[in-house]
Design a protein around this motif. Structure first.
Motif, short mmCIF file in Angstrom:
data_model
loop_
_atom_site.label_atom_id
_atom_site.label_comp_id
_atom_site.label_asym_id
_atom_site.label_seq_id
_atom_site.Cartn_x
_atom_site.Cartn_y
_atom_site.Cartn_z
N GLN A 167 0.81 -1.34 -0.15
CA GLN A 167 -0.17 -0.18 -0.44
C GLN A 167 0.73 1.33 0.45
O GLN A 167 0.64 2.18 -0.78
N ASP A 168 1.88 1.19 0.60
CA ASP A 168 2.95 2.18 0.78
C ASP A 168 3.55 2.58 -0.53
O ASP A 168 4.27 3.69 -1.03
N GLY A 169 3.76 1.53 -1.16
CA GLY A 169 4.26 1.74 -2.44
C GLY A 169 5.59 0.83 -2.87
O GLY A 169 6.44 1.84 -4.56
N ALA A 170 5.25 0.34 -2.22
CA ALA A 170 7.18 -0.84 -2.15
C ALA A 170 6.84 -1.03 -3.40
O ALA A 170 6.26 -1.70 -4.48
N ASP A 171 8.37 -1.70 -4.43
CA ASP A 171 8.39 -2.07 -5.77
C ASP A 171 8.45 -4.16 -5.62
O ASP A 171 8.32 -4.08 -6.56
N TYR A 172 9.27 -3.83 -4.31
CA TYR A 172 9.36 -5.86 -3.83
C TYR A 172 9.02 -5.78 -2.93
O TYR A 172 9.63 -5.21 -1.35
N LEU A 173 9.03 -7.00 -1.92
CA LEU A 173 8.62 -7.09 -1.21
C LEU A 173 10.21 -8.44 -0.68
O LEU A 173 10.21 -9.54 -1.06
N GLY A 174 11.37 -8.34 0.73
CA GLY A 174 12.02 -8.36 0.91
C GLY A 174 11.69 -9.61 2.34
O GLY A 174 10.84 -9.04 3.21
N VAL A 175 11.27 -11.46 2.14
CA VAL A 175 10.45 -12.55 2.81
C VAL A 175 11.47 -12.60 3.13
O VAL A 175 11.90 -13.76 2.93
N GLY A 176 11.30 -13.18 4.93
CA GLY A 176 12.44 -13.75 5.52
C GLY A 176 12.28 -13.82 6.82
O GLY A 176 11.95 -13.54 7.17
N PRO A 177 13.37 -14.90 7.63
CA PRO A 177 14.29 -15.74 7.33
C PRO A 177 13.50 -16.62 7.10
O PRO A 177 12.91 -17.17 7.31
N VAL A 178 13.67 -17.01 5.63
CA VAL A 178 13.21 -18.25 5.09
C VAL A 178 14.11 -19.56 6.02
O VAL A 178 13.14 -20.36 6.77
N TYR A 179 15.38 -19.31 5.97
CA TYR A 179 16.37 -20.23 6.98
C TYR A 179 16.79 -19.60 8.01
O TYR A 179 17.30 -19.17 7.98
N PRO A 180 17.18 -20.43 8.90
CA PRO A 180 18.04 -20.26 9.68
C PRO A 180 19.26 -18.99 9.38
O PRO A 180 19.77 -19.54 7.53
N ILE A 236 2.88 -8.24 -5.74
CA ILE A 236 3.84 -7.95 -6.03
C ILE A 236 5.50 -8.53 -5.72
O ILE A 236 5.44 -10.07 -5.81
N PRO A 237 6.33 -8.03 -6.96
CA PRO A 237 7.85 -9.26 -6.49
C PRO A 237 8.42 -9.76 -5.03
O PRO A 237 8.23 -8.64 -4.18
N LEU A 238 8.59 -10.58 -5.02
CA LEU A 238 8.98 -11.22 -3.96
C LEU A 238 10.49 -12.02 -3.72
O LEU A 238 10.53 -12.63 -4.60
N VAL A 239 11.32 -11.87 -2.59
CA VAL A 239 12.68 -12.02 -2.80
C VAL A 239 12.02 -12.79 -1.79
O VAL A 239 12.30 -12.14 -0.47
N GLY A 240 12.88 -13.81 -1.97
CA GLY A 240 13.13 -14.59 -0.23
C GLY A 240 14.97 -14.85 0.39
O GLY A 240 15.60 -14.17 -0.30
N ILE A 241 14.62 -14.41 1.74
CA ILE A 241 16.12 -14.44 2.19
C ILE A 241 16.32 -14.50 3.57
O ILE A 241 15.54 -14.95 4.26
N GLY A 242 17.80 -15.41 4.63
CA GLY A 242 18.04 -16.17 5.00
C GLY A 242 18.35 -17.82 5.34
O GLY A 242 17.69 -17.90 4.27
N GLY A 243 19.72 -17.54 4.74
CA GLY A 243 20.56 -19.08 4.87
C GLY A 243 20.53 -19.66 4.27
O GLY A 243 20.25 -20.73 4.00
N ILE A 244 19.99 -19.26 2.77
CA ILE A 244 19.70 -19.59 1.18
C ILE A 244 20.87 -20.80 1.26
O ILE A 244 22.21 -19.86 0.32
N THR A 245 21.50 -21.83 0.44
CA THR A 245 21.93 -22.08 -0.29
C THR A 245 21.67 -23.11 -1.37
O THR A 245 20.75 -23.37 -2.38
N LEU A 246 23.03 -23.13 -2.30
CA LEU A 246 22.24 -24.11 -3.18
C LEU A 246 21.01 -25.65 -2.76
O LEU A 246 20.51 -25.72 -3.95
#
Length: 227
Positions: A133-146, A172-182
């Motif tokens: 609602q505030d007008g962000a272009d994307y959201l960073g969602v996490g932490p997914v993992y420790p 809205i575009p989303l990106v995951g963050i937190g403890g991510i590995t291959l």
């Protein structure tokens, strides 16, 4: 600046595929060397996050940011500043990423203008709705993992929150963050994220370019499978 100068959601989704975040405290090698190798490996977006014990301040922080931004510009990769609105303005950076305790996206938009990228960290559906609602272009969602990269990390959500946001109509575009590995990146894309954010998995890698390439391949394969 008019709204029609805003970067499109489809362009943001492409930029979020492999989103590298680092500062001097996260790197074994010099930050410029780390970023150079990451860019060679195909990262799609970069965030300068100079935080933590021993982080640079003042002129040192500004000069490092300037050098890293020049590297990004040479490779056509947008340069995002973490939290520091005045630094983003002084550098004419491509955008800023803020947390829940920072300046709201709407106020940032008024300072930066329509053509800059604004990302917001969220941990709940309500925060995601407010940031959108505030007008962000994307959201960073996490932490997914420790994760050990952020001292103030919130409780781990797994991929559940990403799935819930999509089910609740947050497109809205989303990106995951937190403890991510291959080995654990693919489920994040399968859950509905457009990309992954990485700190130590690239900054601390023995072969930085190879690590970045591996993440690019994993994300692109995940997006193809999702259709």
């Amino acid at each position: 600046m008019a709204d029609n100068n805003r970067i499109s959601s489809s362009a943001i989704r492409n930029l979020l595929k492999v989103y590298f975040i680092t500062g001097s405290v996260n790197c074994r090698l010099s930050p410029t060397e780390v970023l150079s190798e990451a860019l060679a490996g195909g990262i799609t977006l970069f965030q300068f996050r100079e935080k933590g014990k021993g982080a640079l301040t003042g002129r040192g922080k500004f000069e490092l940011a300037q050098n890293l931004m020049q590297l990004c510009r040479a490779h056509g990769v947008p340069f995002i500043v973490n939290d520091d609105l005045e630094l983003a303005i002084a550098l004419d950076a491509d955008g800023i990423h803020v947390g829940q305790d920072d300046t709201p996206a709407g106020m940032i938009r008024r300072r930066l203008g329509a053509g800059k990228i604004i990302g917001v960290s969220v941990h709940t559906l309500q925060e995601a709705q407010q940031a959108t609602q505030d007008g962000a272009d994307y959201l960073g969602v996490g932490p997914v993992y420790p994760t050990s990269s952020k001292e103030d990390a919130q409780p781990v959500n797994g991929t559940r929150l990403i799935e819930d946001l999509r089910l609740q109509g947050i497109d809205i575009p989303l990106v995951g963050i937190g403890g991510i590995t291959l080995s654990n990146a693919a489920p994040i894309i399968a859950a509905g994220a457009d990309g992954i954010s990485l700190i130590s998995a690239i900054a601390q890698a023995d072969q930085i370019s190879e690590a970045a390439r591996g993440f690019v391949k994993t994300v692109e394969e995940g997006l193809r499978l999702r259709g």
